[in-house]
Structure formats: C-alpha cells, structure tokens
Motif scaffolding. Structure first.
Motif, PDB file in Angstrom:
ATOM      1  N   ALA A 275       0.823  -1.209   0.000  1.00  0.00           N
ATOM      2  CA  ALA A 275       0.000   0.000   0.000  1.00  0.00           C
ATOM      3  C   ALA A 275       0.858   1.261   0.000  1.00  0.00           C
ATOM      4  CB  ALA A 275      -0.936  -0.008   1.203  1.00  0.00           C
ATOM      5  N   ALA A 276       2.023   1.193   0.650  1.00  0.00           N
ATOM      6  CA  ALA A 276       2.909   2.358   0.714  1.00  0.00           C
ATOM      7  C   ALA A 276       3.628   2.610  -0.600  1.00  0.00           C
ATOM      8  CB  ALA A 276       3.928   2.179   1.835  1.00  0.00           C
ATOM      9  N   GLY A 277       3.854   1.563  -1.387  1.00  0.00           N
ATOM     10  CA  GLY A 277       4.545   1.720  -2.673  1.00  0.00           C
ATOM     11  C   GLY A 277       4.470   0.435  -3.471  1.00  0.00           C
ATOM     12  N   ALA A 278       3.608   0.403  -4.489  1.00  0.00           N
ATOM     13  CA  ALA A 278       3.425  -0.810  -5.290  1.00  0.00           C
ATOM     14  C   ALA A 278       4.720  -1.164  -6.012  1.00  0.00           C
ATOM     15  CB  ALA A 278       2.289  -0.622  -6.293  1.00  0.00           C
ATOM     16  N   ALA A 279       4.957  -2.459  -6.146  1.00  0.00           N
ATOM     17  CA  ALA A 279       6.194  -2.933  -6.771  1.00  0.00           C
ATOM     18  C   ALA A 279       6.073  -2.941  -8.291  1.00  0.00           C
ATOM     19  CB  ALA A 279       6.518  -4.339  -6.272  1.00  0.00           C
ATOM     20  N   ARG A 280       7.162  -2.504  -8.934  1.00  0.00           N
ATOM     21  CA  ARG A 280       7.264  -2.562 -10.390  1.00  0.00           C
ATOM     22  C   ARG A 280       8.685  -2.980 -10.739  1.00  0.00           C
ATOM     23  NH1 ARG A 280       2.806   0.092 -12.467  1.00  0.00           N
ATOM     24  NH2 ARG A 280       3.640  -0.067 -14.576  1.00  0.00           N
ATOM     25  N   LEU A 281       8.815  -3.743 -11.800  1.00  0.00           N
ATOM     26  CA  LEU A 281      10.129  -4.136 -12.283  1.00  0.00           C
ATOM     27  C   LEU A 281      10.269  -3.639 -13.709  1.00  0.00           C
ATOM     28  CD1 LEU A 281      12.753  -5.698 -11.720  1.00  0.00           C
ATOM     29  CD2 LEU A 281      11.675  -7.698 -12.763  1.00  0.00           C
ATOM     30  N   ARG A 282      11.059  -2.565 -13.854  1.00  0.00           N
ATOM     31  CA  ARG A 282      11.276  -1.942 -15.167  1.00  0.00           C
ATOM     32  C   ARG A 282       9.956  -1.668 -15.887  1.00  0.00           C
ATOM     33  NH1 ARG A 282      17.068  -4.333 -17.340  1.00  0.00           N
ATOM     34  NH2 ARG A 282      18.134  -3.985 -15.366  1.00  0.00           N
ATOM     35  N   GLY A 283       9.052  -1.054 -15.137  1.00  0.00           N
ATOM     36  CA  GLY A 283       7.778  -0.638 -15.703  1.00  0.00           C
ATOM     37  C   GLY A 283       6.676  -1.664 -15.599  1.00  0.00           C
ATOM     38  N   ARG A 284       6.995  -2.900 -15.283  1.00  0.00           N
ATOM     39  CA  ARG A 284       5.980  -3.946 -15.223  1.00  0.00           C
ATOM     40  C   ARG A 284       5.421  -4.034 -13.810  1.00  0.00           C
ATOM     41  NH1 ARG A 284       5.978  -9.628 -18.323  1.00  0.00           N
ATOM     42  NH2 ARG A 284       4.197 -10.620 -17.286  1.00  0.00           N
ATOM     43  N   ALA A 285       4.087  -3.951 -13.698  1.00  0.00           N
ATOM     44  CA  ALA A 285       3.440  -4.026 -12.393  1.00  0.00           C
ATOM     45  C   ALA A 285       3.402  -5.468 -11.909  1.00  0.00           C
ATOM     46  CB  ALA A 285       2.029  -3.462 -12.475  1.00  0.00           C
ATOM     47  N   ALA A 286       3.423  -5.634 -10.599  1.00  0.00           N
ATOM     48  CA  ALA A 286       3.412  -6.962  -9.996  1.00  0.00           C
ATOM     49  C   ALA A 286       2.060  -7.263  -9.369  1.00  0.00           C
ATOM     50  CB  ALA A 286       4.506  -7.065  -8.930  1.00  0.00           C
ATOM     51  N   GLN A 287       1.661  -8.511  -9.464  1.00  0.00           N
ATOM     52  CA  GLN A 287       0.511  -8.969  -8.692  1.00  0.00           C
ATOM     53  C   GLN A 287       0.943  -9.086  -7.238  1.00  0.00           C
ATOM     54  OE1 GLN A 287      -1.582 -12.475 -10.134  1.00  0.00           O
ATOM     55  NE2 GLN A 287      -1.980 -13.164  -8.045  1.00  0.00           N
ATOM     56  N   HIS A 288       0.048  -8.762  -6.312  1.00  0.00           N
ATOM     57  CA  HIS A 288       0.419  -8.767  -4.904  1.00  0.00           C
ATOM     58  C   HIS A 288      -0.121 -10.005  -4.205  1.00  0.00           C
ATOM     59  CE1 HIS A 288      -0.019  -7.137  -0.599  1.00  0.00           C
ATOM     60  NE2 HIS A 288       1.232  -7.462  -0.797  1.00  0.00           N
ATOM     61  N   VAL A 289       0.790 -10.839  -3.720  1.00  0.00           N
ATOM     62  CA  VAL A 289       0.436 -11.995  -2.891  1.00  0.00           C
ATOM     63  C   VAL A 289       1.425 -12.026  -1.734  1.00  0.00           C
ATOM     64  CG1 VAL A 289       0.101 -14.482  -2.734  1.00  0.00           C
ATOM     65  CG2 VAL A 289      -0.395 -13.298  -4.887  1.00  0.00           C
ATOM     66  N   PRO A 290       1.048 -11.561  -0.544  1.00  0.00           N
ATOM     67  CA  PRO A 290       1.992 -11.526   0.570  1.00  0.00           C
ATOM     68  C   PRO A 290       2.561 -12.910   0.870  1.00  0.00           C
ATOM     69  CG  PRO A 290      -0.028 -10.346   1.110  1.00  0.00           C
ATOM     70  CD  PRO A 290      -0.284 -11.061  -0.164  1.00  0.00           C
ATOM     71  N   LEU A 291       3.799 -12.941   1.321  1.00  0.00           N
ATOM     72  CA  LEU A 291       4.436 -14.209   1.651  1.00  0.00           C
ATOM     73  C   LEU A 291       3.621 -14.970   2.684  1.00  0.00           C
ATOM     74  CD1 LEU A 291       6.955 -16.013   1.255  1.00  0.00           C
ATOM     75  CD2 LEU A 291       8.009 -14.790   3.161  1.00  0.00           C
ATOM     76  N   SER A 292       3.009 -14.252   3.612  1.00  0.00           N
ATOM     77  CA  SER A 292       2.221 -14.912   4.654  1.00  0.00           C
ATOM     78  C   SER A 292       0.973 -15.581   4.097  1.00  0.00           C
ATOM     79  CB  SER A 292       1.821 -13.904   5.735  1.00  0.00           C
ATOM     80  OG  SER A 292       1.041 -12.865   5.181  1.00  0.00           O
TER      81      SER A 292
END
Length: 652
Positions: A582-599
């Motif tokens: 929520a504080a900062g969505a992850a992106r890798l070289r412009g590609r957005a990531a689906q969010h699935v927490p490790l827990s």
C-alpha cells in the motif's frame, strides 16, 4: 520510481558537493605526497596544514594534537592504546593510577571491545566496569562519583548514535575533578561534530575521536584530538607521517573533502542552526505521532540531539516498520547501523531500562544539518502515507501463515475476513494476533493446537475470550466433527484437520485443499497442501511432490525482466506484506506486480499448482522473502519459480 528520502544520517551521510569537488580536485590536480619536498608535495602539504588549522578552529583545539585518521574506530583504538600504555608505565614506576576501566553502558560497541582487546594484549589486568545510565540515557553521576577514585580510564560519548541523548559532559568533568580521579578520559565525539558546540581546549577531555562520514565527508577519513600533555602512543609506526603520530601516507582526497566540510561549518550559511534543526525535528515528530497514534518515544527529546528520533510502535516490529518506510522510499534504521543485521534488542535501550519488546522494536530516524524545508515537507507527507498504509491494508482472506522461532501457525479467514480460526498460533505472537483481529473487527470463532501443550491457543483464547480447543461438532449422524467457515468446512480426521469446499452434506475427499496436523501422505490426494507447524520440517509440502533444486532460481533484475518479456504468461509477484504494498506498489522496469503476501502464499500456491504451470517471478524489498517464495514453490514441485536477487533495492 519513488524518490528516496534518506533519514539515516546517524549511520552515514551523503557527501557535501563542495567536499566531493575538493576531493576530486585533489586527486586530479593536488595529488602530490605531502612528505615530498618538491612543488607538488609542498602544495599537498599546504592543503594538509590548512585543513588541520581549520579543524583546530572548529574543535576549539588551539593546543594539543589534532591528527587525521581513517575514522572513529582508528581514533578509539589509538586513544585506548595510549591510555592503557600510560597506565602500565605508571604502574611500573609505582604510581597509583586506578584499577578500573569505566565505559558508559550506552557506548558504541567499538569502545568496550577495544578496551577488552588492548587490556588483554597489554596484560594490564584492569577490571572493565560498565557505568550505568538512567532512564533518560544519561550517565549515573552518583555511581561515577563512587567509582571515579579507582578509575584509570573513563570512556563516555558526547551524544549517543541510537537515541541522540546528549551526555552531561560538564557533570562528568566535575565529578572527575571533585574526586581527584587519576583517570584519563575519552569522549566519543562522532555524533557531535556540526550538532553540538565544541571547545576542547576548555575541557578536561584527553581524547576525542571524530568520523568524517557522519557529517557529509567521505568514508575513510576522521580525526583524533589528544589533549596537550595527555599520554600518546602511536597505533601505527613506519614512515613518520603526521609528525610521527600516525604513519601512513595521508589520505589527501579525504582530508581535502573534510576540509571543505570544516570550512562550511566555519563560514556558516550551509548548515542549519540548532534552532532550525529543532524545528525540523518537531515537524517530523508531529507527523510520526499523527501517523502512529500509539507511538512511544524511547528517549526524551529534551535531552536528545535535534537531529535524532528513536521510537517504537506497540504491536509492530522494527522490521515491519523498516519495510513499510522502505516501501515508501523513506530510509530509516533499527538502532545502530553496525548491528543492524542482528535481531537482538538494542543494548542502548536495554541499559536505559526500556522494556525488551519495545527495545527490540525500536526505529531510529535521523537527519543531518544540511536538511531543508522541502525535504522535511516530503518526509512528513511520506510518514503520513505510511500511517495510512498501515491502517488501510485490506483484511486477509483464506489462509495466512504465521512464523516464530522456526515454527509455523495458521489463520483461516472467511472470504469477507470477518471470521477466523487459529490453528497452532505461536505463543509469542498471540498478543499481536489478537490486536490485529480486533483492529479488523474480525471474530475469532475457534483456536486450537494440533499438538497438546503448545500454549499458543490458550494464550490467544484468553486474549479473545474464546475457549481454546477443538469445538467442532458432528454435522450429521455419524459425520466427522467440523466447523463451517464461509463455503469451506474444516473437518477433524484423527490427529489431522482437513479444509475444503463443502458440497452441503459434508467434505468430499476430492475437495480437500489443505491439511493441518499429522496425516499419512498415502491418505492424501495429490492436490492437497500439507501445512505443518513443527520446527525442522517444511512448513508447506505436497504428497508425492519432489522438491526441485535451487539451481538457476536466483535472477538479477535484467535476467528477470528478460524472462518476463520472453514468457507472456509469466507472472511477476510481489510478496511483501499489505502495508508495504500500500505504501509503494512494486514494479520491475515498468511492469506491475501482482500482490500476494508471503504470509498468504501457501493459500495461493494451491491455486497455481492446480492450474497450468506458469512461470512465476517473485520480488520483494531485498530478495530474502522472494527467495523463500520461490523455494516454497519449488518445494511443491513447481519447476518454473524464480525470484529477483537483491530485490527492489537493487532493481534500479
């Protein structure tokens, strides 16, 4: 990409542009050896002398030695060696000089470790004694008064690196004077330069080490002040540089850079005043209080540097908060940078009597005197964003894994996140689980341990007013005991508990998705995920699945990007926890990531395994959690699982 806001200045600082320019000019144009007698050497010598003269003016040290070192650790070693050699020589001459080495309880570990090292090597046989501090982090002058007549060497600091607490140096000096103590006195001044007034000639201080990289000079340059007539023994001998005080060709680039910082301190106008720094700290403190209403200060601000804040948030670990701030691009630390890799509570806060749980959860936020209003504005906004992210994170649904001390526990949620069943909840995490469930208005319907005596269910049940133990009842005549959770059914089968989608009449064997506890693998269908809580065993496994090797699992950012580009069906998965996302969505070289927490990965893994195998690339902040995610999937037999080594921190 989020612009980085660096709030860890007590660990190190950026290099002042003027200092970088001075270092570069020295390397390019004034590169002579100051020991050489030709013109190039004389120019270097003039620079060396000018910087030393500036240091004397800034430190208020017209007399005594001021020499350049590689940093504070070398200065501390030199001071300790000098003092202990002097003690040994005095003893040999029959002069009474004390039998105690007194070191403040909150000193940087470089000090007591240096004392122990040289005390052993020199065979001085002095007793190393800790000088306690009070609840405010200041030295106990009453105890110092008792011990001072026996002290051979006293080591304190001007300001603490973790809490910012400023020592009562005048009070210490008065005690040493009034008791006629024979002690030599070292004051670690690393955090003082540029933040506290210094007039060393007017003090009783015998040794004062400084480090340039704490105040906008490069790493690898420092200073050591030695009072006039204080005993001195060189740590390094050889070429006789620094007037024979510290051999080794001088680090002229570092000295030039430090000279630029000293010049800025002298001239004024570059760094904020004490009052200006206090105003900045007050604004940051107000933002922190607003973002985290339960926040507790671990050190009184009234006695701290105007650049340091140390706090804890009840119910939140320091790692959680650091990950949260990092996701928002705010760089803070948990205590001393030198011990950041260790998860033990802070020895500084422990010495102050801060409760262990709060000490272990402490966060330090620090800035330098170069800070400006725009930076503080941005930092306050990000802090408030972090507070909102922490409270706005969506409630988990499905299966959530809990870990403590190598053992795993599990929370089962209904689809709305309003009801929960706890299985093998870790005892140490019971208060945290209870607080989270209450904050989400989530009702705990059952809590039990699959192994008797674990204690986690008892503690959680007491906190949530729920009777611990398996409360299931038969759903029909002859049917096994079960608990309904949304459209799922948790059914007891001997020592195991099976979770799956009910058909209305019960739980068909083919519908079992998860098994908790002990059940023979031959009794499980291949699609089932076994969730274990015992230490030493995989937390998640699958019947008949062969764990795959980690070969090739680790990808740098470029390789991960190439794999994602080459496989259109590949999925980039952010395994950070919800507040970080929520504080900062992850992106890798412009590609957005689906969010699935490790827990929550164990629950999602079942869905990935049931469908067509697709390439999965996991990412997190540093690469540690993403590596665990890839390892988990490979352990379940999923061959196409990778992670981004180094995480978002190195992805660029």
């Amino acid at each position: 990409m989020i612009i980085e806001l660096y709030l860890d200045a007590n660990a190190t600082s950026a290099v002042l542009p003027a200092a970088a320019a001075a270092a570069n000019a020295t390397m390019q144009d004034c590169f002579g050896n100051p020991s050489s007698s030709h013109a190039a050497g004389l120019r270097a010598k003039a620079l060396l002398d000018a910087t030393r003269a500036a240091a004397r003016r800034v430190l208020g040290a017209a007399r005594g030695r001021v020499m350049f070192t590689s940093g504070a650790t070398e200065g501390i070693q030199t001071a300790v060696l000098s003092a202990l050699c002097a003690v040994r020589e005095r003893r040999l001459r029959g002069i009474s000089c004390g039998d105690l080495l007194l070191v403040g309880a909150t000193e940087h570990k470089a000090v007591p470790e240096s004392l122990a090292h040289w005390n052993r090597l020199l065979g001085t046989g002095l007793e190393l004694r800790t000088l306690p501090v009070d609840a405010d982090g200041r030295h106990r002058l009453d105890l110092l008064r008792e011990l001072a007549p026996r002290a051979a060497f006293v080591c304190t600091m001007a300001a603490n690196n973790e809490t910012g607490i400023v020592s009562d140096l005048d009070g210490i000096a008065a005690v040493l004077r009034d008791t006629a103590s024979p002690a030599l006195w070292m004051v670690d001044c690393v955090q003082a330069l540029g933040k506290l007034p210094l007039a060393l000639d007017r003090t009783r201080i015998d040794y004062a080490p400084f480090s340039g990289h704490k105040l906008y000079a490069p790493k690898g340059i420092g200073m050591l002040y030695v009072r006039e007539d204080a005993p001195y023994t060189p740590l390094m001998c050889g070429g006789g540089q620094e007037g024979g005080q510290r051999s080794g060709t001088e680090n002229m680039a570092g000295i030039a850079a430090l000279g630029a910082v000293l010049g800025a301190l002298e001239a004024g106008g570059t760094f904020r005043s004490h009052a200006g720094l206090l105003a900045c700290r007050d604004r940051l403190a107000a933002a922190l209080r607003q973002a985290f209403p339960d926040l507790v200060w671990n050190a009184p601000l009234a006695h701290a540097l105007p650049t340091t804040l140390n706090f804890s948030v009840p119910g939140r670990s320091s790692k959680e908060l650091l990950d949260l701030f990092d996701a928002a691009g705010v760089r803070v630390s948990a205590g001393s940078a030198c011990s950041a890799a260790k998860t033990a509570p802070s020895h500084v806060l422990d010495a102050m009597g801060v409760p262990p749980a709060r000490s272990a959860a402490a966060v330090r936020m620090s800035f330098g005197p170069l800070v400006d209003d725009a930076f503080v504005d941005a930092a306050c906004a990000r802090i408030l964003d972090c507070g909102r992210a922490l409270t706005a994170a969506s409630a988990p649904a499905g299966l959530q894994q809990l870990e403590d001390g190598g053992a795993s526990g599990w929370l089962l949620f209904d689809p709305a996140g309003r009801e929960c069943i706890a299985i093998d909840p870790p005892l140490a995490l019971a208060p945290r689980i209870a607080a989270d469930l209450r904050a989400r208005s989530c009702r705990l319907t059952a809590c039990f341990d699959t192994s008797p005596g674990a204690g986690g269910a008892d503690a959680l049940g007491e906190l949530m007013a729920v009777a611990p133990g398996w409360p299931g009842r038969p759903t029909a005549a002859g049917a096994p005991e079960s608990i309904a959770l949304g459209q799922d059914l948790l059914v007891r089968n001997g020592n195991a508990f099976l979770l799956g989608r009910t058909d209305g009449a019960g739980l068909p064997g083919h519908a079992v998705r998860f098994v908790f506890g002990v059940m023979p693998h031959e009794a499980l269908i291949a699609a089932t995920v076994l969730c274990c809580h015992r230490m030493g065993e995989p937390a998640v496994s699958r019947p008949g699945a062969d764990a795959l090797p980690e070969d090739g699992m680790h990808l740098d950012a470029a390789a991960a990007h190439a794999l994602l580009e080459a496989n259109p069906d590949a999925l980039l998965v952010d395994v950070r926890e919800p507040p970080e996302h929520a504080a900062g969505a992850a992106r890798l070289r412009g590609r957005a990531a689906q969010h699935v927490p490790l827990s929550q990965l164990a629950g999602q893994a079942a869905a990935w395994l049931d469908g067509a195998a697709r390439p999965l690339v996991f990412v997190c902040r540093s690469g540690n959690r993403s590596a665990r995610a890839a390892r988990l999937l490979r352990g379940l037999g999923h061959a196409q699982a990778w992670h981004v080594s180094g995480g978002l921190a190195l992805a660029g």
